[in-house]
Structures are given as C-alpha cells and as structure tokens.
Scaffold this motif. Structure first.
Motif, PDB file in Angstrom:
ATOM      1  N   CYS A   1       0.809  -1.229   0.000  1.00  0.00           N
ATOM      2  CA  CYS A   1       0.000   0.000   0.000  1.00  0.00           C
ATOM      3  C   CYS A   1       0.842   1.280   0.000  1.00  0.00           C
ATOM      4  N   HIS A   2       2.166   1.127   0.133  1.00  0.00           N
ATOM      5  CA  HIS A   2       3.122   2.235   0.086  1.00  0.00           C
ATOM      6  C   HIS A   2       3.036   3.190   1.277  1.00  0.00           C
ATOM      7  N   LYS A   3       2.472   2.714   2.382  1.00  0.00           N
ATOM      8  CA  LYS A   3       2.430   3.526   3.597  1.00  0.00           C
ATOM      9  C   LYS A   3       3.665   3.240   4.451  1.00  0.00           C
ATOM     10  N   THR A   4       3.913   4.133   5.395  1.00  0.00           N
ATOM     11  CA  THR A   4       5.027   3.949   6.329  1.00  0.00           C
ATOM     12  C   THR A   4       4.523   3.817   7.760  1.00  0.00           C
ATOM     13  N   ASP A   5       3.291   3.447   7.923  1.00  0.00           N
ATOM     14  CA  ASP A   5       2.687   3.252   9.242  1.00  0.00           C
ATOM     15  C   ASP A   5       2.721   1.760   9.564  1.00  0.00           C
ATOM     16  N   TYR A   6       3.650   1.353  10.426  1.00  0.00           N
ATOM     17  CA  TYR A   6       3.888  -0.071  10.674  1.00  0.00           C
ATOM     18  C   TYR A   6       4.260  -0.317  12.130  1.00  0.00           C
ATOM     19  N   GLU A   7       4.231  -1.596  12.489  1.00  0.00           N
ATOM     20  CA  GLU A   7       4.791  -2.015  13.774  1.00  0.00           C
ATOM     21  C   GLU A   7       5.887  -3.033  13.483  1.00  0.00           C
ATOM     22  N   ILE A   8       6.950  -2.948  14.246  1.00  0.00           N
ATOM     23  CA  ILE A   8       8.067  -3.875  14.065  1.00  0.00           C
ATOM     24  C   ILE A   8       7.683  -5.216  14.687  1.00  0.00           C
ATOM     25  N   ILE A   9       7.825  -6.288  13.919  1.00  0.00           N
ATOM     26  CA  ILE A   9       7.465  -7.618  14.425  1.00  0.00           C
ATOM     27  C   ILE A   9       8.668  -8.551  14.558  1.00  0.00           C
ATOM     28  N   LYS A  10       9.775  -8.200  13.928  1.00  0.00           N
ATOM     29  CA  LYS A  10      10.999  -9.004  14.024  1.00  0.00           C
ATOM     30  C   LYS A  10      12.201  -8.110  13.821  1.00  0.00           C
ATOM     31  N   GLY A  11      13.316  -8.525  14.424  1.00  0.00           N
ATOM     32  CA  GLY A  11      14.553  -7.812  14.174  1.00  0.00           C
ATOM     33  C   GLY A  11      15.200  -7.212  15.407  1.00  0.00           C
ATOM     34  N   ARG A  12      14.503  -7.238  16.539  1.00  0.00           N
ATOM     35  CA  ARG A  12      15.071  -6.697  17.778  1.00  0.00           C
ATOM     36  C   ARG A  12      15.741  -7.781  18.625  1.00  0.00           C
ATOM     37  N   GLU A  13      15.661  -9.015  18.172  1.00  0.00           N
ATOM     38  CA  GLU A  13      16.143 -10.152  18.955  1.00  0.00           C
ATOM     39  C   GLU A  13      17.647 -10.109  19.171  1.00  0.00           C
ATOM     40  N   PHE A  14      18.048 -10.544  20.345  1.00  0.00           N
ATOM     41  CA  PHE A  14      19.443 -10.837  20.631  1.00  0.00           C
ATOM     42  C   PHE A  14      19.454 -11.854  21.761  1.00  0.00           C
ATOM     43  N   MET A  15      19.873 -13.057  21.440  1.00  0.00           N
ATOM     44  CA  MET A  15      19.895 -14.084  22.486  1.00  0.00           C
ATOM     45  C   MET A  15      20.842 -15.231  22.140  1.00  0.00           C
ATOM     46  N   VAL A  16      21.322 -15.881  23.190  1.00  0.00           N
ATOM     47  CA  VAL A  16      22.124 -17.080  23.003  1.00  0.00           C
ATOM     48  C   VAL A  16      21.135 -18.211  22.780  1.00  0.00           C
ATOM     49  N   LEU A  17      21.180 -18.818  21.598  1.00  0.00           N
ATOM     50  CA  LEU A  17      20.242 -19.887  21.257  1.00  0.00           C
ATOM     51  C   LEU A  17      20.702 -21.237  21.778  1.00  0.00           C
ATOM     52  N   SER A  18      22.004 -21.518  21.629  1.00  0.00           N
ATOM     53  CA  SER A  18      22.490 -22.832  22.064  1.00  0.00           C
ATOM     54  C   SER A  18      23.983 -22.790  22.358  1.00  0.00           C
ATOM     55  N   ILE A  19      24.373 -23.763  23.183  1.00  0.00           N
ATOM     56  CA  ILE A  19      25.782 -23.946  23.540  1.00  0.00           C
ATOM     57  C   ILE A  19      26.082 -25.419  23.339  1.00  0.00           C
ATOM     58  N   GLU A  20      27.074 -25.728  22.515  1.00  0.00           N
ATOM     59  CA  GLU A  20      27.500 -27.103  22.326  1.00  0.00           C
ATOM     60  C   GLU A  20      28.721 -27.325  23.192  1.00  0.00           C
ATOM     61  N   ALA A  21      28.608 -28.296  24.097  1.00  0.00           N
ATOM     62  CA  ALA A  21      29.692 -28.529  25.047  1.00  0.00           C
ATOM     63  C   ALA A  21      29.836 -30.007  25.344  1.00  0.00           C
ATOM     64  N   CYS A  22      30.941 -30.334  26.036  1.00  0.00           N
ATOM     65  CA  CYS A  22      31.158 -31.707  26.473  1.00  0.00           C
ATOM     66  C   CYS A  22      31.780 -31.712  27.872  1.00  0.00           C
TER      67      CYS A  22
END
Length: 112
Positions: A91-112
C-alpha cells in the motif's frame, strides 16, 4: 563499540553454565542477532575472535543467526523493512509495527 562488552558478558554466562553442569569445553555458541538489536554482526564476530584468544573459549566457534527486520503495515501486510526502505510494498504507507529484528539471544551452547 559495546559489542566487546556483550561478548564478555556471554563468556561470563557460559562459564557459569559450565560450572553448574560440570562441562570441560564449549565447542560452539549460537547467537541470534536481530538487524535492529543494536549489535553489528561483523564487529561482534571480531570482538568474539579477539576476546577468546588464549582463554577458556580459545577454540569455541561462534555461529551467528542474523534476523532481518520485519514489519506489519496497518494494511496487514508483513514485509522486510530494510529491503523495502520501511515502505509497505503493498500500500506504500510507512505506518507499521516492528514484528521481528530486535532479537538478541544465546540460542544454544554445544559442550562436552
């Protein structure tokens, strides 16, 4: 460059987990980084590589999962913000809400 501080905090977190679970070595760490998180992936990698030298995480591989910024327009369309200059391709508008892209997290740790 706050990326170095973030890397060092992640190292502290991993060291705590290693102690709690009696782990000897961490082979890799997977981190999710959103485009809008304020973390620059290239700098983060450089800081990771510099901070790990000669320490506990000398051989620990960093795996980054980059999450592009996404928005939902008032018209209901969901789109990648950067690829569309923050303008809804429908629709070419700039009225939006952010739904993704602010994430920052440790997803996994591979260890032994």
């Amino acid at each position: 460059m706050h990326e170095l501080g973030v890397v060092l905090e992640i190292f502290d977190l991993i060291e705590e987990i290693m102690k709690e679970q009696d782990l000897k070595k961490v082979s890799s760490v997977t981190v999710e980084v959103g485009e809008l998180s304020g973390i620059l992936s290239d700098y983060f990698k450089e800081c990771w590589n510099a901070a790990r030298l000669g320490g506990t995480f000398d051989k620990t591989e960093l795996k980054l999962v980059n999450i592009p910024a996404a928005a939902r327009c008032v018209c209901g369309n969901e789109y990648e913000m950067t690829a569309n200059s923050r303008i809804c391709p429908k629709c070419h508008k700039t009225d939006y809400e952010i739904i993704k892209g602010r994430e920052f997290m440790v997803l996994s740790i591979e260890a032994c």
